[in-house]
Structure formats: C-alpha cells, structure tokens
Design a protein around this motif. Sequence first.
Motif, PDB file in Angstrom:
ATOM      1  N   ASP A 135      38.898  47.470  49.636  1.00  0.00           N
ATOM      2  CA  ASP A 135      37.263  46.603  49.735  1.00  0.00           C
ATOM      3  C   ASP A 135      37.406  45.437  48.466  1.00  0.00           C
ATOM      4  N   LYS A 136      36.119  44.644  48.592  1.00  0.00           N
ATOM      5  CA  LYS A 136      36.395  43.629  47.698  1.00  0.00           C
ATOM      6  C   LYS A 136      36.579  44.420  46.125  1.00  0.00           C
ATOM      7  N   TYR A 137      36.642  45.547  45.786  1.00  0.00           N
ATOM      8  CA  TYR A 137      37.067  45.333  44.494  1.00  0.00           C
ATOM      9  C   TYR A 137      38.243  46.652  44.704  1.00  0.00           C
ATOM     10  N   GLY A 138      39.231  46.479  45.934  1.00  0.00           N
ATOM     11  CA  GLY A 138      40.406  46.376  45.099  1.00  0.00           C
ATOM     12  C   GLY A 138      40.496  48.159  45.817  1.00  0.00           C
ATOM     13  N   TYR A 139      39.616  48.954  46.098  1.00  0.00           N
ATOM     14  CA  TYR A 139      39.933  50.358  46.544  1.00  0.00           C
ATOM     15  C   TYR A 139      40.068  50.727  48.337  1.00  0.00           C
ATOM     16  N   ARG A 237      45.294  52.119  37.305  1.00  0.00           N
ATOM     17  CA  ARG A 237      45.796  50.862  36.896  1.00  0.00           C
ATOM     18  C   ARG A 237      46.111  50.210  37.787  1.00  0.00           C
ATOM     19  N   ASN A 238      46.920  50.186  38.451  1.00  0.00           N
ATOM     20  CA  ASN A 238      47.459  49.299  39.276  1.00  0.00           C
ATOM     21  C   ASN A 238      46.536  48.567  41.031  1.00  0.00           C
ATOM     22  N   SER A 239      45.446  49.385  40.600  1.00  0.00           N
ATOM     23  CA  SER A 239      44.218  48.688  41.558  1.00  0.00           C
ATOM     24  C   SER A 239      43.930  47.088  40.586  1.00  0.00           C
ATOM     25  N   LEU A 240      43.789  47.618  39.361  1.00  0.00           N
ATOM     26  CA  LEU A 240      43.527  46.992  38.575  1.00  0.00           C
ATOM     27  C   LEU A 240      44.179  45.603  38.822  1.00  0.00           C
ATOM     28  N   LEU A 241      45.191  45.977  38.513  1.00  0.00           N
ATOM     29  CA  LEU A 241      47.127  44.649  38.073  1.00  0.00           C
ATOM     30  C   LEU A 241      46.396  44.046  39.781  1.00  0.00           C
ATOM     31  N   LYS A 245      46.640  39.773  39.745  1.00  0.00           N
ATOM     32  CA  LYS A 245      47.278  38.819  40.550  1.00  0.00           C
ATOM     33  C   LYS A 245      47.653  37.768  41.700  1.00  0.00           C
ATOM     34  N   ASN A 246      46.561  38.566  42.375  1.00  0.00           N
ATOM     35  CA  ASN A 246      46.674  38.331  43.773  1.00  0.00           C
ATOM     36  C   ASN A 246      44.863  37.323  43.781  1.00  0.00           C
ATOM     37  N   ILE A 247      44.509  37.692  43.461  1.00  0.00           N
ATOM     38  CA  ILE A 247      42.748  36.676  44.023  1.00  0.00           C
ATOM     39  C   ILE A 247      42.383  35.559  42.754  1.00  0.00           C
ATOM     40  N   ALA A 248      42.566  34.854  44.047  1.00  0.00           N
ATOM     41  CA  ALA A 248      42.210  33.215  43.127  1.00  0.00           C
ATOM     42  C   ALA A 248      41.220  32.580  42.076  1.00  0.00           C
ATOM     43  N   GLY A 249      41.257  31.969  41.626  1.00  0.00           N
ATOM     44  CA  GLY A 249      39.840  31.708  41.034  1.00  0.00           C
ATOM     45  C   GLY A 249      39.164  32.523  40.482  1.00  0.00           C
ATOM     46  N   ILE A 250      37.817  31.895  39.639  1.00  0.00           N
ATOM     47  CA  ILE A 250      37.366  33.255  38.442  1.00  0.00           C
ATOM     48  C   ILE A 250      36.748  33.952  38.967  1.00  0.00           C
ATOM     49  N   ASN A 251      36.802  34.415  39.732  1.00  0.00           N
ATOM     50  CA  ASN A 251      36.097  35.042  41.489  1.00  0.00           C
ATOM     51  C   ASN A 251      36.969  36.770  40.917  1.00  0.00           C
ATOM     52  N   ALA A 252      37.711  36.071  40.412  1.00  0.00           N
ATOM     53  CA  ALA A 252      38.825  37.404  40.134  1.00  0.00           C
ATOM     54  C   ALA A 252      38.512  37.707  39.308  1.00  0.00           C
ATOM     55  N   PHE A 253      37.737  37.742  37.922  1.00  0.00           N
ATOM     56  CA  PHE A 253      37.666  38.128  36.612  1.00  0.00           C
ATOM     57  C   PHE A 253      35.965  39.340  37.017  1.00  0.00           C
ATOM     58  N   VAL A 254      35.557  38.485  37.501  1.00  0.00           N
ATOM     59  CA  VAL A 254      33.818  39.038  38.386  1.00  0.00           C
ATOM     60  C   VAL A 254      34.575  40.344  38.775  1.00  0.00           C
ATOM     61  N   VAL A 255      34.704  40.081  39.759  1.00  0.00           N
ATOM     62  CA  VAL A 255      35.737  40.962  40.408  1.00  0.00           C
ATOM     63  C   VAL A 255      36.100  42.687  40.467  1.00  0.00           C
ATOM     64  N   ILE A 256      37.469  41.955  39.188  1.00  0.00           N
ATOM     65  CA  ILE A 256      37.583  42.932  37.587  1.00  0.00           C
ATOM     66  C   ILE A 256      36.458  43.558  36.971  1.00  0.00           C
ATOM     67  N   PHE A 257      35.838  43.092  36.399  1.00  0.00           N
ATOM     68  CA  PHE A 257      34.642  43.588  35.528  1.00  0.00           C
ATOM     69  C   PHE A 257      33.755  44.900  36.205  1.00  0.00           C
ATOM     70  N   THR A 258      33.306  44.137  37.539  1.00  0.00           N
ATOM     71  CA  THR A 258      33.149  45.148  38.472  1.00  0.00           C
ATOM     72  C   THR A 258      33.527  45.761  38.630  1.00  0.00           C
ATOM     73  N   ARG A 259      34.890  46.351  39.371  1.00  0.00           N
ATOM     74  CA  ARG A 259      35.593  47.191  39.383  1.00  0.00           C
ATOM     75  C   ARG A 259      35.714  48.553  37.997  1.00  0.00           C
ATOM     76  N   MET A 260      35.962  47.995  36.585  1.00  0.00           N
ATOM     77  CA  MET A 260      36.192  48.744  35.911  1.00  0.00           C
ATOM     78  C   MET A 260      34.924  49.242  35.101  1.00  0.00           C
ATOM     79  N   ILE A 261      33.470  48.342  35.577  1.00  0.00           N
ATOM     80  CA  ILE A 261      32.448  49.002  35.589  1.00  0.00           C
ATOM     81  C   ILE A 261      32.295  50.967  37.082  1.00  0.00           C
ATOM     82  N   LEU A 262      32.755  50.465  37.598  1.00  0.00           N
ATOM     83  CA  LEU A 262      32.661  51.307  38.979  1.00  0.00           C
ATOM     84  C   LEU A 262      33.902  52.942  38.362  1.00  0.00           C
ATOM     85  N   ASP A 263      34.628  51.748  38.124  1.00  0.00           N
ATOM     86  CA  ASP A 263      35.544  52.886  36.839  1.00  0.00           C
ATOM     87  C   ASP A 263      35.552  54.210  35.806  1.00  0.00           C
TER      88      ASP A 263
END
Length: 330
Positions: A135-139, A237-241, A245-263
């Motif tokens: 999904d969008k957040y790497g799950y 850990r590897n989902s975050l990596l 590593k693979n999502i281009a643009g500033i959106n990657a960091f928004v996605v990662i922050f959201t994923r961290m909240i879900l984690d």
Amino acid sequence: MSVAVVILNWNGKDLLEKFLPSVVKFSTNATVYVADNASTDDSVLFVSEKFPSVKILQNKVNGGYAKGYNDALKHLSESIFVLLNSDVEVTKNWLQPIISEFEKDSSIVAAQPKILDYKNKEYFEYAGAAGGFIDKYGYPFCRGRIFNTLEKDSGQYNDVSQIFWASGACLFVKADAFWKAGALDEDYFAHQEEIDLCWRLQANGGKILYVGASEIFHVGGATLAALNPRKTFYNFRNSLLNLLKNIAGINAFVVIFTRMILDALAAFQFLFQGKPKHFFAVLEAHFSFYLLVPKFLRKRKIHATNIAYFTTKSIVFQYFIKNKKIFNKL
C-alpha cells in the motif's frame, strides 16, 4: 532458457533432507544448486553424498538472504535464477509454466508461482500467496493473504497476473535484469529485500508476474519463525528503507512520517497483547532505520522513482476499519 534453481542453506540439513528430493525430482530441465552460507552442521557433506547431481556453492560467511544469494549467483551463467527457500516442496511441472511466460514476453523480468501452505495445503501461504503488492505506506499484502488472514485456494487465482512483488520464497528472475537492477540490497540482511528488488526491476521497465499454473508448498518460518521478534524488527525497519530508497520527491517523507505513526500504534498494540519483545523490536527497527538514513539517502539519488507503486492507499484502513480481509473485495 537455461535455469538455475538455487537453494540458500544455513545449518539446514533437516530441511534439505526433507525438501531437496522433490526439487531434484521435478527440476530435470534445470541445474540445482545449494548455496551454503557458512554452515557449521554437516549439511554440505549430506548434499554431496546423497545428491551428487546438486552443485554446491560455498559462501565464506553467513551474510543473510541478500548477501548469501548475491555471493552465490556471481558464479552462475544461467539466464534465469530461481531463488528457492530450503523449506519448499515443489510439484511436477512447476518450472515450465513460468519459463514459458518469460519466453513469450521479453519485458517480464521476474515471477512467482502459487505458494500454498505446506502444513495446510488447501490454503495460501503467508510469504507470497498469489502475488504481492504494497500500500502507499509500504505495508505488504498479497492476493490470497492480507495481514494474517489466509484465503482458501478454490481456484480464484489460477490466472497469470501482473503483480508488484514476487516472493523471495520462490523468486524467478532474469539474470541480466537482476544484475542491471543492482542485485539484492545487502543492507536489508533478510526480509522485504525482494520487494526492493522488484521495485527497481520495474523502475527499469520490467514486469513482474504471478503464474497460477505453477504450484509449490512452503513451510514458512523455518529459518525465522513468525513469532520471532527479530522478524518483526526486519519487517518494520526494511519497510521504512523501501520507502526512503524508492519513492521520489518530497512526498516520500510525508509517507514515511505517516508510516512511523502507524508503526507506533502497532508497537503499542504488541504491548497491550502482552508481547513486549515485539514492542521493543519496533523501537529497535526505528533506531536502526535512523542510523541507515544517510546511507539510504545516497541510494535514493540513484534508485528513487515515480512509478505507480500502490493501488490501495491504506491496507490498514481497508482491513481493520472497513473489514475487507479478502483481496478480491478491496
């Protein structure tokens, strides 16, 4: 096409004794290799004595799944690699349906078979089922498996279908595409490195397939059980990596922050379930991720891409809130 079936082994004599016979019997059109990750048991001696047709590749260290395969595959010249777990029972004609798809379409660079549960053969197995997505957040999730819900195989996935990732339990990959994409990322050690590889393969223009006419049975968790906190660590850990590593643009960091909240929510759920070791595994995963951020920012400059990597925004929302636990209902 020449085919190498490569089984990575680490102190796995019992697994080789149980599952290697089916691989040898039903892989007559391929060369079977055992890539040994510096085992300390007598598994290498066992293979050389009992299965003289199987070739042995001896790695100097146990570098995990990624390095183990990278080190072994460097010595091979076949055009198709089949990365096969040591706890897999294959079936008659398991190779040809997938090899035929490679031969029909040169843009196909990786594939997987139908993966069923060795212990409950009417059901799909967790690690790959009928082909993987994220999904969008790497799950990760699969046709036939979302989180811990496994579907019964009633022929609903007896097709050939394009997927996002093929399971590392039984991963068919073109050798030239594998090396062009940069091989497996050894910083992952184990778990989800096949998702990263498939991401890069598609960024290079390749297609990933699921082929339902090929069928195998996977034990799963034979090397690292599902309830092992180390597996929780690597998966989180590897989902975050993967995302960094693979999502281009500033959106990657928004996605990662959201994923961290879900984690964080997942970590506290482990705590409430009386699984403190898994709670701490998630925390350790995040700290390990932070340490790897500088290195993966450099990798990001090479590999980040804008390819469409998800079809479902949040599998967590679909599964836990909307109660959609079957792939075909998403």
